[in-house]
Motif scaffolding. Structure first.
Motif, short mmCIF file in Angstrom:
data_model
loop_
_atom_site.label_atom_id
_atom_site.label_comp_id
_atom_site.label_asym_id
_atom_site.label_seq_id
_atom_site.Cartn_x
_atom_site.Cartn_y
_atom_site.Cartn_z
N ARG A 130 0.79 -1.22 0.00
CA ARG A 130 0.00 0.00 0.00
C ARG A 130 0.83 1.28 0.00
O ARG A 130 0.38 2.30 -0.48
N ARG A 131 2.06 1.21 0.55
CA ARG A 131 2.80 2.46 0.74
C ARG A 131 4.20 2.49 0.16
O ARG A 131 4.77 3.56 -0.01
N VAL A 132 4.78 1.34 -0.13
CA VAL A 132 6.17 1.29 -0.54
C VAL A 132 6.26 0.82 -2.00
O VAL A 132 5.62 -0.16 -2.37
N ALA A 133 7.08 1.52 -2.77
CA ALA A 133 7.28 1.14 -4.17
C ALA A 133 7.85 -0.28 -4.24
O ALA A 133 8.61 -0.69 -3.38
N ARG A 134 7.47 -1.00 -5.27
CA ARG A 134 7.85 -2.40 -5.42
C ARG A 134 9.35 -2.61 -5.28
O ARG A 134 9.80 -3.54 -4.63
N GLU A 135 10.16 -1.73 -5.85
CA GLU A 135 11.61 -1.91 -5.82
C GLU A 135 12.21 -1.69 -4.43
O GLU A 135 13.34 -2.10 -4.17
N ASN A 136 11.47 -1.09 -3.51
CA ASN A 136 11.97 -0.82 -2.16
C ASN A 136 11.42 -1.77 -1.10
O ASN A 136 11.87 -1.75 0.04
N ARG A 137 10.45 -2.57 -1.44
CA ARG A 137 9.78 -3.43 -0.45
C ARG A 137 10.72 -4.42 0.22
O ARG A 137 10.67 -4.62 1.43
N ARG A 138 11.58 -5.06 -0.55
CA ARG A 138 12.48 -6.06 0.02
C ARG A 138 13.42 -5.43 1.05
O ARG A 138 13.67 -6.01 2.11
N LEU A 139 13.91 -4.24 0.77
CA LEU A 139 14.85 -3.59 1.67
C LEU A 139 14.16 -3.07 2.95
O LEU A 139 14.69 -3.21 4.05
N ILE A 140 12.97 -2.52 2.79
CA ILE A 140 12.21 -2.08 3.97
C ILE A 140 11.84 -3.31 4.80
O ILE A 140 11.91 -3.28 6.03
#
Length: 141
Positions: A117-127
């Motif tokens: 819902r809030r994090v771009a796909r490319e950043n999800r793994r790192l978050i």
């Protein structure tokens, strides 16, 4: 054009933690880290995770600092953190605490929903990596 998530008005509190005050000690630790990061430059999400991943003995504070310094990039807007000790929580704080709690429980579907819902796909793994590390270290906070 001003992004929708930036406001000239002071942030409005969302409420109090769902489970009373049991999550406040962890949230207050993250708020303390966020206060310290206010004067530091924001960092690239990938670089921060790479540095932390290289040294597996990093502490809660190191992972929390990396998360706070990268969160604006991941969300695409400025994350709101209140002062430590405040019982009200912002939307961003509530979202982050729910994400950490879902990591503790291993609730994969809720984690996917919260990140999606809030994090771009490319950043999800790192978050996800940073919140998982915070969750693992949280027992010592």
């Amino acid at each position: 054009m001003i992004p929708l998530c930036v406001s000239t008005e002071p942030p409005r509190p969302v409420g109090t933690p769902q489970d009373g005050t049991s999550g406040l000690p962890l949230l207050n630790q993250i708020r303390l880290v966020a206060m310290g990061c206010r004067v530091k430059p924001h960092t690239n999400l990938f670089e921060a995770c790479a540095l932390l991943h290289a040294d597996r003995n990093r502490t809660f504070a190191a992972h929390a600092e990396a998360l706070v310094r990268c969160l604006n990039e991941a969300l695409g807007c400025r994350a709101i953190f209140f002062r430590p000790g405040t019982t009200d929580i912002s939307f961003d704080e509530a979202w982050l605490m729910r994400l950490v709690e879902c990591e503790r429980r291993g609730d994969e579907s809720s984690i996917s929903l919260l990140l999606g819902r809030r994090v771009a796909r490319e950043n999800r793994r790192l978050i996800r990596y940073l919140t998982a590390q915070i969750s693992n270290c949280a027992h010592s906070v």
